[in-house]
Design an enzyme around this catalytic site. Sequence first.
Site, PDB file in Angstrom:
ATOM      1  N   ASP A  86      -2.363  -7.045 -16.641  1.00 36.36           N
ATOM      2  CA  ASP A  86      -1.272  -6.071 -16.612  1.00 36.36           C
ATOM      3  C   ASP A  86      -1.767  -4.722 -16.100  1.00 36.36           C
ATOM      4  O   ASP A  86      -2.862  -4.268 -16.468  1.00 36.36           O
ATOM      5  CB  ASP A  86      -0.725  -5.851 -18.031  1.00 36.36           C
ATOM      6  CG  ASP A  86       0.449  -6.758 -18.342  1.00 36.36           C
ATOM      7  OD1 ASP A  86       0.913  -7.471 -17.430  1.00 36.36           O
ATOM      8  OD2 ASP A  86       0.894  -6.750 -19.504  1.00 36.36           O
ATOM      9  N   GLU A 186      11.643 -11.724 -19.268  1.00 36.41           N
ATOM     10  CA  GLU A 186      11.487 -11.539 -20.715  1.00 36.41           C
ATOM     11  C   GLU A 186      12.828 -11.237 -21.387  1.00 36.41           C
ATOM     12  O   GLU A 186      13.555 -10.325 -20.966  1.00 36.41           O
ATOM     13  CB  GLU A 186      10.492 -10.404 -21.002  1.00 36.41           C
ATOM     14  CG  GLU A 186      10.305 -10.156 -22.497  1.00 36.41           C
ATOM     15  CD  GLU A 186       9.049  -9.391 -22.865  1.00 36.41           C
ATOM     16  OE1 GLU A 186       8.235  -9.078 -21.969  1.00 36.41           O
ATOM     17  OE2 GLU A 186       8.874  -9.111 -24.068  1.00 36.41           O
TER      18      GLU A 186
HETATM   19  O1  KIV Z   1       1.718  -7.738 -22.341  1.00 39.84           O
HETATM   20  C1  KIV Z   1       2.006  -8.937 -22.423  1.00 39.84           C
HETATM   21  O2  KIV Z   1       1.450  -9.683 -23.227  1.00 39.84           O
HETATM   22  C2  KIV Z   1       3.055  -9.447 -21.545  1.00 39.84           C
HETATM   23  C3  KIV Z   1       3.555 -10.823 -21.791  1.00 39.84           C
HETATM   24  C4  KIV Z   1       4.322 -10.877 -23.051  1.00 39.84           C
HETATM   25  C5  KIV Z   1       4.355 -11.344 -20.660  1.00 39.84           C
HETATM   26  O3  KIV Z   1       3.486  -8.767 -20.674  1.00 39.84           O
END
Ligand code: KIV
Length: 265
Positions: A86, A186
Amino acid sequence: MDKKKVTAPGLAEMKARGEKISVLTAYDYAMGKILDEAELDVALVGDSLGRVVLGLDNELKVTMEDMIRHCAAVSRGVTRALLACDMPFLSYQISEEEAVRNAGRLVQEGNAEAVKLEGGEHMVPTIRRIINAGIPVIGHLGLVPQSVNVLGGLRKRVGKDVAGAEKLKKDALLLQDAGVSAMVLEAIPDALAKEISESLEVPTIGIGAGPDCDGQVLVTHDLLSLFDKFKPSFVKQYADLWQTMLKAFTEYSNEVKDGKFPERK
Ligand code: KIV
């Protein structure tokens, strides 16, 4: 099962073959290694790290340094799965240049093979720039945790009204056109997730979006019951590690206090 390395372009090939994509989050070496041994397709170093590992209230205080350190740790355990990381809050929203630089740091310093970022139409130019720099991007639509304060909380579904649903469908097509390798959907209605998934060649990865997405992702700590503060209703608990660890720690502590551990032999 196929032991072949999973790549970003390989995700669309899996969808074309009708093969579901399994994704879990990972935050350290052991999680990465176990996940890889279990033949998950994608290891996602999610910024959920902030809540479930660092004990923060939400995702907003997670930094590039946090993501790089944890992604690099996971990478040491992962060989087969695609390693996605991310992009944390404010690492890609300020300018396209900063977004490319930060995506590049996740690749160079964190060993990420793809980055994930939140947002639809407004993020398209940024997504294109990152992909043009040679870095695969995974999109994230629906309930986007980095916008918690705009959304007014995270315990709600997005895209329930006609306008919201239309916006999500449009965003999904725009992300596909921009070249994303996959997109997380989501907390959106199951029927909408199905419609979006069927309209795209790019795979959708659902979380709280029903069974018709092309893949599924869960926060590993939720699935293992290793997080005490909030459990989304859609999570299936596959193990109760909180209780297992509590029992082991209590037993150990009691044995130390009673002089039963260590034994003389
Ligand atoms: O930060 C995270 O774990 C996520 C997932 C829930 C898709 O973005």
